[in-house]
Write an enzyme that holds these catalytic residues in place. Structure first.
Site, PDB file in Angstrom:
ATOM      1  CB  SER A 236      47.610  35.316  40.627  1.00 56.55           C
ATOM      2  OG  SER A 236      47.036  36.595  40.504  1.00 56.55           O
TER       3      SER A 236
ATOM      4  CE1 TYR B  95      42.949  33.109  42.482  1.00 58.59           C
ATOM      5  CE2 TYR B  95      43.598  35.419  42.409  1.00 58.59           C
ATOM      6  CZ  TYR B  95      43.569  34.159  41.833  1.00 58.59           C
ATOM      7  OH  TYR B  95      44.174  33.946  40.613  1.00 58.59           O
TER       8      TYR B  95
HETATM    9  N1  LIG Z   1      42.353  34.570  34.218  1.00 57.90           N
HETATM   10  C1  LIG Z   1      42.988  35.417  34.997  1.00 57.90           C
HETATM   11  O1  LIG Z   1      42.762  36.638  34.947  1.00 57.90           O
HETATM   12  C2  LIG Z   1      44.035  34.910  35.939  1.00 57.90           C
HETATM   13  C3  LIG Z   1      44.935  35.832  36.491  1.00 57.90           C
HETATM   14  C4  LIG Z   1      45.909  35.372  37.363  1.00 57.90           C
HETATM   15  C5  LIG Z   1      45.984  34.038  37.678  1.00 57.90           C
HETATM   16  N2  LIG Z   1      45.099  33.166  37.143  1.00 57.90           N
HETATM   17  C6  LIG Z   1      45.224  31.757  37.515  1.00 57.90           C
HETATM   18  O2  LIG Z   1      45.379  30.999  36.349  1.00 57.90           O
HETATM   19  C7  LIG Z   1      44.914  29.688  36.575  1.00 57.90           C
HETATM   20  C8  LIG Z   1      44.052  29.318  35.402  1.00 57.90           C
HETATM   21  O3  LIG Z   1      42.851  30.079  35.438  1.00 57.90           O
HETATM   22  P1  LIG Z   1      41.979  30.369  34.138  1.00 57.90           P
HETATM   23  O4  LIG Z   1      41.981  31.829  33.978  1.00 57.90           O
HETATM   24  O5  LIG Z   1      42.393  29.515  33.008  1.00 57.90           O
HETATM   25  O6  LIG Z   1      40.567  29.887  34.689  1.00 57.90           O
HETATM   26  P2  LIG Z   1      39.242  29.296  34.012  1.00 57.90           P
HETATM   27  O7  LIG Z   1      39.043  29.761  32.617  1.00 57.90           O
HETATM   28  O8  LIG Z   1      38.199  29.547  35.048  1.00 57.90           O
HETATM   29  O9  LIG Z   1      39.506  27.739  33.916  1.00 57.90           O
HETATM   30  C9  LIG Z   1      39.263  26.971  35.027  1.00 57.90           C
HETATM   31  C10 LIG Z   1      39.757  25.550  34.789  1.00 57.90           C
HETATM   32  O10 LIG Z   1      39.928  24.889  36.063  1.00 57.90           O
HETATM   33  C11 LIG Z   1      39.171  23.726  36.100  1.00 57.90           C
HETATM   34  N3  LIG Z   1      38.710  23.449  37.473  1.00 57.90           N
HETATM   35  C12 LIG Z   1      37.939  24.250  38.255  1.00 57.90           C
HETATM   36  N4  LIG Z   1      37.672  23.652  39.424  1.00 57.90           N
HETATM   37  C13 LIG Z   1      38.286  22.422  39.371  1.00 57.90           C
HETATM   38  C14 LIG Z   1      38.373  21.337  40.274  1.00 57.90           C
HETATM   39  N5  LIG Z   1      37.759  21.348  41.454  1.00 57.90           N
HETATM   40  N6  LIG Z   1      39.097  20.236  39.906  1.00 57.90           N
HETATM   41  C15 LIG Z   1      39.703  20.202  38.690  1.00 57.90           C
HETATM   42  N7  LIG Z   1      39.672  21.214  37.809  1.00 57.90           N
HETATM   43  C16 LIG Z   1      38.961  22.303  38.145  1.00 57.90           C
HETATM   44  C17 LIG Z   1      38.034  24.038  35.119  1.00 57.90           C
HETATM   45  O11 LIG Z   1      37.461  22.904  34.566  1.00 57.90           O
HETATM   46  P3  LIG Z   1      36.129  22.239  35.148  1.00 57.90           P
HETATM   47  O12 LIG Z   1      35.207  23.362  35.537  1.00 57.90           O
HETATM   48  O13 LIG Z   1      35.695  21.411  34.015  1.00 57.90           O
HETATM   49  O14 LIG Z   1      36.594  21.436  36.307  1.00 57.90           O
HETATM   50  C18 LIG Z   1      38.795  24.760  34.002  1.00 57.90           C
HETATM   51  O15 LIG Z   1      39.478  23.859  33.158  1.00 57.90           O
HETATM   52  C19 LIG Z   1      44.223  29.695  37.941  1.00 57.90           C
HETATM   53  O16 LIG Z   1      45.087  29.120  38.905  1.00 57.90           O
HETATM   54  C20 LIG Z   1      44.015  31.176  38.226  1.00 57.90           C
HETATM   55  O17 LIG Z   1      44.020  31.457  39.603  1.00 57.90           O
HETATM   56  C21 LIG Z   1      44.131  33.564  36.271  1.00 57.90           C
END
Ligand SMILES: NC(=O)c1ccc[n+]([C@@H]2O[C@H](COP(=O)([O-])OP(=O)(O)OC[C@H]3O[C@@H](n4cnc5c(N)ncnc54)[C@H](OP(=O)(O)O)[C@@H]3O)[C@@H](O)[C@H]2O)c1
Length: 266
Positions: free
Chosen positions: A146, A159
């Site tokens: 991130s 985080y």
């Molecule tokens: N969105 C942003 O603004 C942003 C910015 C910077 C970085 N990121 C990073 O990008 C990555 C993806 O995030 P996203 O935005 O796509 O998040 P998201 O929409 O919250 O998706 C979360 C995903 O992670 C899975 N997950 C959560 N807990 C889990 C566990 N204990 N075991 C296995 N799977 C798990 C969830 O599925 P289930 O709930 O079904 O397990 C879901 O598929 C993360 O590492 C986040 O830190 C996001």
């Protein structure tokens, strides 16, 4: 579909692929002919994504439900993958969550769980699949960190620290793998459209008012292309790239105050 697709005969494991950036990352790999293994906790959502990708791109898409936040979750998942006769050429470590708020008064299980999922599981899976990648001199790892990785994050301390770990670890492995044919990239997105905000509570901070989140497919495509090019670090968006560079030249106390201000409730 022809045999000329980049990923033909290879398999990418994408963690947390039931929602968000990961679904789009899995789609990027599938569209180039990679078979995909999709994992998250919600089996029904995984199955839906797997069916769609298999049908659209004529690849094998295998959903495997797993909790990577559980200690040993990575090892359990790898065991299940082996049991099904599958192998992993590319590992996409994407599973992660955040939690906004002061460290004081925070829930210990949520804070420690973040380290377990964002860092521990990522290292566990990389440690399992890295030796074969190095031996085969192909494949590799795409880690999702991130823009939080570039500075400490008051009011979201764990985080930010967990993502700094991902960036540092990824860059070190990039150097260890240099010249071997194994690729490793660290994708550093800024705010992106997904369910992340809802879970992290960052929608109520000043940072959430600072700009429009990027579409998750744009972010995933940048990460995928960066990995194919073995680019060490990919920061999404010009503004995020400039901010990440500026942080290195500002006094640390100034950076801390600025981030605290951005992470403060509206
Ligand atoms: N969105 C942003 O603004 C942003 C910015 C910077 C970085 N990121 C990073 O990008 C990555 C993806 O995030 P996203 O935005 O796509 O998040 P998201 O929409 O919250 O998706 C979360 C995903 O992670 C899975 N997950 C959560 N807990 C889990 C566990 N204990 N075991 C296995 N799977 C798990 C969830 O599925 P289930 O709930 O079904 O397990 C879901 O598929 C993360 O590492 C986040 O830190 C996001």
């Amino acid at each position: 579909m022809t045999a000329t697709r980049k990923g033909e005969g290879q398999t990418a494991l994408v963690t947390g692929a039931s929602a968000g950036i990961r679904v789009d990352l899995a789609e990027c790999f599938a569209s180039d002919g990679y078979n995909v293994i999709l994992t998250a906790r919600t089996e029904s959502a995984l199955r839906e994504v797997a069916d769609r990708l298999a049908k659209t791109y004529q690849v094998t898409a295998t959903p495997i439900a797993a909790d990577l936040g559980a200690i040993g979750g990575g090892r359990t998942l790898a065991g299940e993958i082996t049991k099904r006769g599958l192998s992993v050429d590319v590992l996409v470590n994407n599973a992660g969550y955040g939690q906004a708020g002061a460290f004081n008064g925070s829930d210990a299980a949520t804070q420690l769980g973040m380290i377990d999922l964002n860092d521990r599981a990522l290292v566990e899976l990389t440690h399992i699949y890295w030796p074969a990648m190095m031996a085969n001199k192909r494949g590799g790892v795409l880690n999702v960190a991130s823009t939080a990785a570039f500075q400490p994050g008051p009011l979201m301390a764990i985080y930010y620290a967990s993502k700094a770990f991902v960036l540092s670890f990824s860059e070190a492995l990039w150097e260890e793998a240099r010249g071997t044919g194994v690729k490793i990239s660290c994708l550093c997105p800024g705010p992106t459209v997904s369910k992340f905000r809802e879970r992290a509570g960052t929608g109520k901070t000043r940072l959430s008012q600072a700009g429009t989140p990027m579409p998750s497919m744009t972010v995933a495509r940048m990460g995928y292309d960066a990995w194919q090019a073995n680019k060490r670090v990919e920061i999404t968006g010009t503004r995020n790239r400039i901010t990440a560079s500026l942080v290195r030249f500002l006094p640390r106390t100034t950076v801390l105050r600025l981030v605290r201000n951005l992470q403060s409730p509206i």
